[in-house]
Structures are given as structure tokens and as C-alpha cells.
Scaffold this motif. Structure first.
Motif, mmCIF file in Angstrom:
data_model
loop_
_atom_site.group_PDB
_atom_site.id
_atom_site.type_symbol
_atom_site.label_atom_id
_atom_site.label_comp_id
_atom_site.label_asym_id
_atom_site.label_seq_id
_atom_site.Cartn_x
_atom_site.Cartn_y
_atom_site.Cartn_z
ATOM 1 N N MET A 1 10.976 6.288 -1.737
ATOM 2 C CA MET A 1 10.202 5.876 -0.488
ATOM 3 C C MET A 1 9.050 5.097 -0.895
ATOM 4 O O MET A 1 8.787 4.760 -2.042
ATOM 5 C CB MET A 1 9.311 7.460 -0.292
ATOM 6 C CG MET A 1 7.912 7.405 -0.132
ATOM 7 S SD MET A 1 7.034 9.055 0.378
ATOM 8 C CE MET A 1 5.524 8.505 0.669
ATOM 9 N N GLU A 2 8.997 4.130 0.183
ATOM 10 C CA GLU A 2 8.169 2.909 -0.157
ATOM 11 C C GLU A 2 6.617 3.374 0.190
ATOM 12 O O GLU A 2 6.224 4.152 1.047
ATOM 13 C CB GLU A 2 8.526 1.854 1.194
ATOM 14 C CG GLU A 2 9.759 1.361 1.160
ATOM 15 C CD GLU A 2 9.921 0.342 0.097
ATOM 16 O OE1 GLU A 2 8.967 -0.567 0.281
ATOM 17 O OE2 GLU A 2 10.699 0.078 -0.496
ATOM 18 N N TYR A 3 5.842 2.909 -0.663
ATOM 19 C CA TYR A 3 4.362 3.166 -0.475
ATOM 20 C C TYR A 3 3.677 1.863 0.115
ATOM 21 O O TYR A 3 3.777 0.955 -0.442
ATOM 22 C CB TYR A 3 3.839 3.243 -1.983
ATOM 23 C CG TYR A 3 4.777 3.854 -2.991
ATOM 24 C CD1 TYR A 3 5.345 5.216 -2.853
ATOM 25 C CD2 TYR A 3 5.311 3.352 -4.211
ATOM 26 C CE1 TYR A 3 6.435 5.809 -3.556
ATOM 27 C CE2 TYR A 3 6.139 3.831 -5.120
ATOM 28 C CZ TYR A 3 6.390 5.047 -4.665
ATOM 29 O OH TYR A 3 7.503 5.547 -5.573
ATOM 30 N N PRO A 4 2.955 2.295 0.994
ATOM 31 C CA PRO A 4 2.282 1.252 1.891
ATOM 32 C C PRO A 4 1.005 0.859 0.527
ATOM 33 O O PRO A 4 0.526 1.432 -0.093
ATOM 34 C CB PRO A 4 1.434 2.058 2.854
ATOM 35 C CG PRO A 4 2.201 3.355 3.056
ATOM 36 C CD PRO A 4 2.792 3.645 1.811
ATOM 37 N N LYS A 5 0.997 -0.488 0.840
ATOM 38 C CA LYS A 5 0.098 -1.367 0.016
ATOM 39 C C LYS A 5 -1.255 -0.620 -0.057
ATOM 40 O O LYS A 5 -1.808 -0.880 -0.795
ATOM 41 C CB LYS A 5 0.046 -2.828 0.237
ATOM 42 C CG LYS A 5 -0.261 -3.762 -0.998
ATOM 43 C CD LYS A 5 0.072 -5.120 -0.247
ATOM 44 C CE LYS A 5 -0.159 -6.004 -1.346
ATOM 45 N NZ LYS A 5 -0.706 -6.499 -2.378
ATOM 46 N N GLU A 6 -1.736 -0.270 1.280
ATOM 47 C CA GLU A 6 -3.151 0.125 1.409
ATOM 48 C C GLU A 6 -3.424 1.440 0.664
ATOM 49 O O GLU A 6 -4.486 1.834 0.605
ATOM 50 C CB GLU A 6 -3.327 0.460 2.796
ATOM 51 C CG GLU A 6 -3.203 -0.672 4.180
ATOM 52 C CD GLU A 6 -1.761 -0.965 4.206
ATOM 53 O OE1 GLU A 6 -0.913 0.102 4.522
ATOM 54 O OE2 GLU A 6 -1.357 -2.040 3.940
ATOM 55 N N TRP A 7 -2.377 2.279 0.212
ATOM 56 C CA TRP A 7 -2.711 3.182 -0.757
ATOM 57 C C TRP A 7 -3.411 2.812 -2.112
ATOM 58 O O TRP A 7 -3.914 3.804 -2.812
ATOM 59 C CB TRP A 7 -1.267 3.901 -0.913
ATOM 60 C CG TRP A 7 -0.700 4.756 0.060
ATOM 61 C CD1 TRP A 7 -1.346 4.949 1.401
ATOM 62 C CD2 TRP A 7 0.417 5.737 0.068
ATOM 63 N NE1 TRP A 7 -0.337 5.645 2.290
ATOM 64 C CE2 TRP A 7 0.426 6.342 1.374
ATOM 65 C CE3 TRP A 7 1.077 6.178 -1.021
ATOM 66 C CZ2 TRP A 7 1.553 7.283 1.727
ATOM 67 C CZ3 TRP A 7 2.029 7.283 -0.728
ATOM 68 C CH2 TRP A 7 2.152 7.623 0.732
ATOM 69 N N GLN A 8 -2.868 1.414 -2.595
ATOM 70 C CA GLN A 8 -3.479 0.989 -3.793
ATOM 71 C C GLN A 8 -3.148 1.991 -5.073
ATOM 72 O O GLN A 8 -3.985 2.257 -5.969
ATOM 73 C CB GLN A 8 -5.084 1.047 -3.817
ATOM 74 C CG GLN A 8 -5.684 0.081 -2.637
ATOM 75 C CD GLN A 8 -6.958 0.047 -2.703
ATOM 76 O OE1 GLN A 8 -7.895 0.476 -3.491
ATOM 77 N NE2 GLN A 8 -7.708 -0.498 -1.745
ATOM 78 N N LEU A 9 -1.687 2.225 -4.872
ATOM 79 C CA LEU A 9 -1.163 2.765 -6.051
ATOM 80 C C LEU A 9 -1.451 1.883 -7.372
ATOM 81 O O LEU A 9 -1.636 2.822 -8.599
ATOM 82 C CB LEU A 9 0.470 3.024 -5.645
ATOM 83 C CG LEU A 9 1.298 3.593 -6.535
ATOM 84 C CD1 LEU A 9 0.828 4.944 -7.096
ATOM 85 C CD2 LEU A 9 2.851 3.703 -6.546
ATOM 86 N N ASP A 10 -1.347 0.770 -7.262
ATOM 87 C CA ASP A 10 -1.360 -0.017 -8.781
ATOM 88 C C ASP A 10 -2.844 0.200 -9.283
ATOM 89 O O ASP A 10 -3.099 0.276 -10.302
ATOM 90 C CB ASP A 10 -1.259 -1.568 -8.467
ATOM 91 C CG ASP A 10 -1.779 -2.110 -6.957
ATOM 92 O OD1 ASP A 10 -2.515 -1.275 -6.151
ATOM 93 O OD2 ASP A 10 -2.090 -3.119 -7.151
ATOM 94 N N VAL A 11 -3.764 0.374 -8.550
ATOM 95 C CA VAL A 11 -5.131 0.397 -8.881
ATOM 96 C C VAL A 11 -5.232 2.098 -9.506
ATOM 97 O O VAL A 11 -5.884 2.106 -10.329
ATOM 98 C CB VAL A 11 -6.323 0.399 -7.822
ATOM 99 C CG1 VAL A 11 -7.501 0.620 -8.182
ATOM 100 C CG2 VAL A 11 -6.148 -0.964 -7.172
ATOM 101 N N PHE A 12 -4.684 2.793 -8.530
ATOM 102 C CA PHE A 12 -4.911 4.283 -9.092
ATOM 103 C C PHE A 12 -4.189 4.255 -10.535
ATOM 104 O O PHE A 12 -4.627 4.844 -11.472
ATOM 105 C CB PHE A 12 -4.135 4.982 -8.150
ATOM 106 C CG PHE A 12 -3.952 6.615 -8.779
ATOM 107 C CD1 PHE A 12 -4.681 7.699 -8.301
ATOM 108 C CD2 PHE A 12 -2.801 7.174 -9.515
ATOM 109 C CE1 PHE A 12 -4.767 8.781 -8.797
ATOM 110 C CE2 PHE A 12 -2.695 8.410 -9.945
ATOM 111 C CZ PHE A 12 -3.571 9.099 -9.514
#
Ligand SMILES: [Zn+2]
Length: 231
Positions: A1-12
Motif C-alpha cells: 500500500m502507498e503511504y501518503p507523504k502527509e503521514w510523515q512516515l519518514d519522520v516517525f
């Protein structure tokens, strides 16, 4: 599944470097690992701890809430009589707060780091205090299950009767125009459209959809018991 950039997965992932993305389904992003945090509280002081978590983030995040499970065996398991004291739900997920309260927090910080800081860390901080010092959770504790929900919603909406809380949830499941024609649940004897209560309610339309309120209203309706006739 694609994760929207707005979720800020990288920051998490950089805030919680021991949490990793695991193979996920089409509907959930699965994050698993050691969740290490440090938090401070004016009364209870600074505290660091680590919990092994599995966080399932639904595709509809932030309007749909992630499911968080503790998988490191630090919390009492399902069969343990103390399970409820730790706010662990019957399905082993953690009861981080009432759904509406969590959605309100997420509306302010609609990202994964926001969810971690505003919803997960406060729960784990309280649990960690309880594990270390025993006794009750160090914050004003809500009752469990539907009673807890109704108490929390009484605070959120500023209403005292359970019937009026269920009415509010039903009104939020209607279109604004239709809801405004119905009697106001605050007891003012006006239509909602003529009471200031409508401004308060309209803010909630942004944090969850009408179908969500409908489903939620139905669930709480079941808990009204004899008061159902008043609805
Ligand atoms: Zn009113």
C-alpha cells in the motif's frame, strides 16, 4: 500500500528508529518494533521506557484510528484479571482513549509522529508509571467500555445526559441542513439551527465522517438501556 507523504512516515521512523515497516496488507500499514520514548509530567516527573508495539495504520488515517497492540509481554494478557486496569481492550489492542477524543487530537496533528506523541506516548507514560509504582493510572481515569465513552463524550460536548449525547452523535450522522431542523439536544427547546450548540457540533463534522458518527451512535444507543425510550 502507498503511504501518503502527509503521514510523515519518514519522520516517525527517525523518531522511533527501532520501529520498522513490516509487510502490510492493502488496508493497513504495519509498524512493528521497540517503541522508546521519554516523557515528562509536571507532577509525576520525567520517565523513559520501551514497549514492543505493533501499530496498524488504516488506509483512512487520520480519519480512521490506528490499532496499537503491545506484543512484548509487558502488559497483562487477555486472561489476566488486571487487564482492564491497564486499559487493554478484549481484542488485545490498547485503549488509548475514547475514539472521538483521539480523532480530535489527530485533527490537530494528522501525522504518524503526531499520533505517536499525542495518543500513544501519554498512554504508555501512564502505564509505565503504574508498572513501576503500582496503584492507579496517574491520570484521571475513565470508566471502561461504554460507560467510559459516555463520560468522556459528556465532557467533550458539555452535556450531562446520556440520551443527549447519543442524540448529538445521531445529529452528526445527518447532513448539516437536516440536523439543523431537528430539536437541539442541549435542552434549549429550539431547533438545533437556532441554538449556538450548532457551532460546537459543526466542528466535529471535520474530524469524522457522517457514517462514522452513525455507526458510533448506534453502538452507544445499545448501551442506553431503559433510557432508549427518551430518544
Ligand atoms: Zn440548544
Amino acid at each position: 500500500m502507498e503511504y501518503p507523504k502527509e503521514w510523515q512516515l519518514d519522520v516517525f521512523l527517525s523518531d522511533y528508529p527501532c520501529m520498522k515497516v513490516r509487510p502490510s496488507s492493502n488496508t493497513f500499514l504495519r509498524l512493528v518494533g521497540d517503541f522508546a520514548f521519554t516523557a515528562d509530567h509536571p507532577e509525576h516527573g520525567e520517565l523513559s521506557d520501551i514497549f514492543r508495539l505493533e501499530i496498524s495504520v488504516p488506509r483512512g488515517f487520520p480519519k480512521d484510528l490506528p490499532i496499537v497492540k503491545e506484543i512484548g509481554g509487558k502488559l497483562p494478557n487477555l486472561k489476566h484479571p488486571d487487564r482492564e486496569d491497564f486499559h487493554v481492550n478484549p481484542d488485545c489492542s490498547l485503549c488509548l482513549g475514547s475514539p472521538l477524543r483521539l480523532l480530535m487530537k489527530l485533527a490537530e496533528t494528522p501525522t504518524l509522529p503526531g499520533f505517536a506523541v499525542c495518543c500513544v506516548v501519554p498512554y504508555l507514560y501512564a502505564i509505565s508509571c503504574k508498572l513501576k509504582n503500582g496503584g492507579n493510572l496517574p491520570f484521571g481515569e475513565l470508566a471502561h467500555g461504554r460507560d467510559g465513552l459516555l463520560d468522556d463524550y459528556a465532557q467533550i460536548f458539555g452535556l450531562t445526559s446520556r440520551v443527549s449525547i447519543v442524540k448529538v452523535l445521531f445529529l452528526l450522522s445527518l447532513k448539516k441542513r437536516d440536523a439543523n431542523k431537528r430539536p437541539c439536544p442541549c435542552g434549549c427547546a429550539n431547533r438545533l439551527g437556532r441554538c449556538n450548540m450548532r457551532f460546537k457540533l459543526n466542528r466535529f463534522r471535520e474530524i469524522a465522517c457522517r457514517a462514522w458518527f452513525n455507526e458510533h451512535a448506534k453502538q452507544l444507543y445499545l448501551s442506553l438501556g431503559e433510557d432508549k425510550v427518551l430518544l
